[in-house]
Design a protein around this motif. Structure first.
Motif, PDB file in Angstrom:
ATOM      1  N   ASP A  44      60.374  40.444  28.532  1.00  0.00           N
ATOM      2  CA  ASP A  44      61.366  39.363  28.566  1.00  0.00           C
ATOM      3  C   ASP A  44      60.990  38.263  29.551  1.00  0.00           C
ATOM      4  OD1 ASP A  44      61.759  40.995  30.761  1.00  0.00           O
ATOM      5  OD2 ASP A  44      63.935  40.852  30.699  1.00  0.00           O
ATOM      6  N   GLY A  45      59.879  38.441  30.277  1.00  0.00           N
ATOM      7  CA  GLY A  45      59.402  37.400  31.180  1.00  0.00           C
ATOM      8  C   GLY A  45      58.688  36.305  30.401  1.00  0.00           C
ATOM      9  N   GLU A  46      58.252  35.268  31.118  1.00  0.00           N
ATOM     10  CA  GLU A  46      57.575  34.162  30.456  1.00  0.00           C
ATOM     11  C   GLU A  46      56.069  34.311  30.586  1.00  0.00           C
ATOM     12  OE1 GLU A  46      58.779  30.145  31.132  1.00  0.00           O
ATOM     13  OE2 GLU A  46      60.791  30.781  31.689  1.00  0.00           O
ATOM     14  N   ASP A  47      55.355  34.130  29.454  1.00  0.00           N
ATOM     15  CA  ASP A  47      53.906  34.067  29.499  1.00  0.00           C
ATOM     16  C   ASP A  47      53.539  32.844  30.331  1.00  0.00           C
ATOM     17  OD1 ASP A  47      54.090  36.161  27.741  1.00  0.00           O
ATOM     18  OD2 ASP A  47      53.349  35.054  26.011  1.00  0.00           O
ATOM     19  N   ARG A  48      52.383  32.907  30.988  1.00  0.00           N
ATOM     20  CA  ARG A  48      52.006  31.745  31.786  1.00  0.00           C
ATOM     21  C   ARG A  48      50.545  31.383  31.555  1.00  0.00           C
ATOM     22  NH1 ARG A  48      49.362  32.393  36.735  1.00  0.00           N
ATOM     23  NH2 ARG A  48      49.080  34.531  37.385  1.00  0.00           N
ATOM     24  N   PRO A  49      50.242  30.088  31.563  1.00  0.00           N
ATOM     25  CA  PRO A  49      48.861  29.660  31.383  1.00  0.00           C
ATOM     26  C   PRO A  49      48.038  29.993  32.623  1.00  0.00           C
ATOM     27  CG  PRO A  49      50.270  27.775  31.786  1.00  0.00           C
ATOM     28  CD  PRO A  49      51.168  28.978  31.707  1.00  0.00           C
ATOM     29  N   VAL A  50      46.760  30.245  32.426  1.00  0.00           N
ATOM     30  CA  VAL A  50      45.822  30.523  33.513  1.00  0.00           C
ATOM     31  C   VAL A  50      44.752  29.447  33.455  1.00  0.00           C
ATOM     32  CG1 VAL A  50      44.115  32.151  34.410  1.00  0.00           C
ATOM     33  CG2 VAL A  50      46.236  33.002  33.390  1.00  0.00           C
ATOM     34  N   GLY A  51      44.470  28.822  34.590  1.00  0.00           N
ATOM     35  CA  GLY A  51      43.376  27.860  34.666  1.00  0.00           C
ATOM     36  C   GLY A  51      42.085  28.615  34.917  1.00  0.00           C
ATOM     37  N   PRO A  52      41.248  28.819  33.887  1.00  0.00           N
ATOM     38  CA  PRO A  52      40.060  29.656  34.062  1.00  0.00           C
ATOM     39  C   PRO A  52      38.937  28.962  34.814  1.00  0.00           C
ATOM     40  CG  PRO A  52      40.098  28.789  31.841  1.00  0.00           C
ATOM     41  CD  PRO A  52      41.374  28.340  32.513  1.00  0.00           C
ATOM     42  N   PRO A  61      36.212  42.383  24.292  1.00  0.00           N
ATOM     43  CA  PRO A  61      37.147  41.978  25.351  1.00  0.00           C
ATOM     44  C   PRO A  61      36.686  40.746  26.128  1.00  0.00           C
ATOM     45  CG  PRO A  61      36.696  44.327  25.469  1.00  0.00           C
ATOM     46  CD  PRO A  61      35.721  43.738  24.497  1.00  0.00           C
ATOM     47  N   ALA A  62      37.669  40.120  26.789  1.00  0.00           N
ATOM     48  CA  ALA A  62      37.414  38.974  27.656  1.00  0.00           C
ATOM     49  C   ALA A  62      37.802  39.345  29.076  1.00  0.00           C
ATOM     50  CB  ALA A  62      38.246  37.782  27.209  1.00  0.00           C
ATOM     51  N   VAL A  63      37.056  38.822  30.033  1.00  0.00           N
ATOM     52  CA  VAL A  63      37.427  38.907  31.447  1.00  0.00           C
ATOM     53  C   VAL A  63      37.505  37.472  31.940  1.00  0.00           C
ATOM     54  CG1 VAL A  63      36.715  39.630  33.755  1.00  0.00           C
ATOM     55  CG2 VAL A  63      36.384  41.174  31.819  1.00  0.00           C
ATOM     56  N   VAL A  64      38.630  37.133  32.578  1.00  0.00           N
ATOM     57  CA  VAL A  64      38.876  35.775  33.033  1.00  0.00           C
ATOM     58  C   VAL A  64      39.008  35.778  34.540  1.00  0.00           C
ATOM     59  CG1 VAL A  64      40.492  33.833  32.959  1.00  0.00           C
ATOM     60  CG2 VAL A  64      40.041  35.178  30.884  1.00  0.00           C
ATOM     61  N   ARG A  65      38.285  34.871  35.177  1.00  0.00           N
ATOM     62  CA  ARG A  65      38.484  34.626  36.605  1.00  0.00           C
ATOM     63  C   ARG A  65      39.290  33.348  36.698  1.00  0.00           C
ATOM     64  NH1 ARG A  65      34.668  32.367  41.308  1.00  0.00           N
ATOM     65  NH2 ARG A  65      36.018  32.988  43.020  1.00  0.00           N
ATOM     66  N   GLY A  66      40.515  33.473  37.184  1.00  0.00           N
ATOM     67  CA  GLY A  66      41.397  32.323  37.308  1.00  0.00           C
ATOM     68  C   GLY A  66      41.103  31.514  38.551  1.00  0.00           C
ATOM     69  N   ALA A  67      41.910  30.509  38.775  1.00  0.00           N
ATOM     70  CA  ALA A  67      41.683  29.570  39.865  1.00  0.00           C
ATOM     71  C   ALA A  67      41.802  30.209  41.244  1.00  0.00           C
ATOM     72  CB  ALA A  67      42.645  28.400  39.745  1.00  0.00           C
ATOM     73  N   GLY A  68      42.642  31.230  41.407  1.00  0.00           N
ATOM     74  CA  GLY A  68      42.767  31.890  42.697  1.00  0.00           C
ATOM     75  C   GLY A  68      41.734  32.990  42.842  1.00  0.00           C
ATOM     76  N   ASP A  69      41.279  33.251  44.047  1.00  0.00           N
ATOM     77  CA  ASP A  69      40.228  34.242  44.272  1.00  0.00           C
ATOM     78  C   ASP A  69      40.631  35.625  43.775  1.00  0.00           C
ATOM     79  OD1 ASP A  69      37.666  34.990  45.225  1.00  0.00           O
ATOM     80  OD2 ASP A  69      38.609  35.882  46.993  1.00  0.00           O
ATOM     81  N   GLU A  70      41.923  35.948  43.790  1.00  0.00           N
ATOM     82  CA  GLU A  70      42.385  37.268  43.344  1.00  0.00           C
ATOM     83  C   GLU A  70      42.925  37.241  41.911  1.00  0.00           C
ATOM     84  OE1 GLU A  70      41.959  40.141  45.002  1.00  0.00           O
ATOM     85  OE2 GLU A  70      40.851  38.904  46.416  1.00  0.00           O
ATOM     86  N   ASP A  71      42.831  36.098  41.257  1.00  0.00           N
ATOM     87  CA  ASP A  71      43.401  35.939  39.922  1.00  0.00           C
ATOM     88  C   ASP A  71      42.362  36.304  38.866  1.00  0.00           C
ATOM     89  OD1 ASP A  71      45.117  35.311  37.886  1.00  0.00           O
ATOM     90  OD2 ASP A  71      45.043  33.143  38.207  1.00  0.00           O
ATOM     91  N   ARG A  72      42.357  37.574  38.445  1.00  0.00           N
ATOM     92  CA  ARG A  72      41.423  38.051  37.443  1.00  0.00           C
ATOM     93  C   ARG A  72      42.189  38.837  36.390  1.00  0.00           C
ATOM     94  NH1 ARG A  72      38.725  36.747  41.514  1.00  0.00           N
ATOM     95  NH2 ARG A  72      37.678  37.770  43.129  1.00  0.00           N
ATOM     96  N   SER A  73      41.797  38.677  35.149  1.00  0.00           N
ATOM     97  CA  SER A  73      42.520  39.315  34.062  1.00  0.00           C
ATOM     98  C   SER A  73      41.572  39.801  32.978  1.00  0.00           C
ATOM     99  CB  SER A  73      43.503  38.329  33.423  1.00  0.00           C
ATOM    100  OG  SER A  73      44.420  37.847  34.362  1.00  0.00           O
TER     101      SER A  73
END
Length: 98
Positions: A44-52, A61-73
Motif C-alpha cells: 500500500d506504499g508508493e513506488d518511488r523512482p531511483v536515479g541510477p 536480473p538487474a542490479v542498480v546502484r542509486g545516487a546514494g552510496d547505500e542505495d542499491r537494489s
C-alpha cells in the motif's frame, strides 16, 4: 583498464569482480539512461523512482546502484528496458545474492 560505465561502480569494484562474486560470467554494465522504480513494501506504499548511477545486467536480473552510496537494489528488466527493483542491500549482498 576500466570499461564503459565502470567508473560508476562502487570504489574497488570492476565488472570482472562483479562477474566473480555473482557467478555470472556475462554480467555487463548497461546504459543507465532508463526509468528505474523501487516497488514499495508494504504494497500500500508508493513506488518511488531511483536515479541510477549504474545499472548492471546479470543474466536476467538487474542490479542498480542509486545516487546514494547505500542505495542499491536488485530487480528485473521490463520489456521496455526500464527496471523494477524489489530488493535492497549493500552492493556486495545484492551482487552475491544472485
Amino acid at each position: 583498464m576500466t570499461g564503459a560505465g565502470e567508473g560508476r561502480l562502487p570504489a574497488g569494484w570492476t565488472i570482472e569482480r562483479v562477474r566473480e562474486v555473482s557467478g555470472v560470467p556475462d554480467a555487463v554494465v548497461v546504459d543507465g539512461d532508463r526509468a528505474v522504480t523501487r516497488v514499495a513494501w508494504p504494497p500500500d506504499g508508493e513506488d518511488r523512482p531511483v536515479g541510477p548511477e549504474a545499472v548492471l545486467r546479470l543474466g536476467g536480473p538487474a542490479v542498480v546502484r542509486g545516487a546514494g552510496d547505500e542505495d542499491r537494489s536488485m530487480g528485473h528488466f521490463e520489456d521496455d528496458g526500464s527496471v523494477c527493483c524489489w530488493s535492497a542491500g549493500t552492493f556486495h549482498q545484492t551482487v552475491r545474492g544472485l
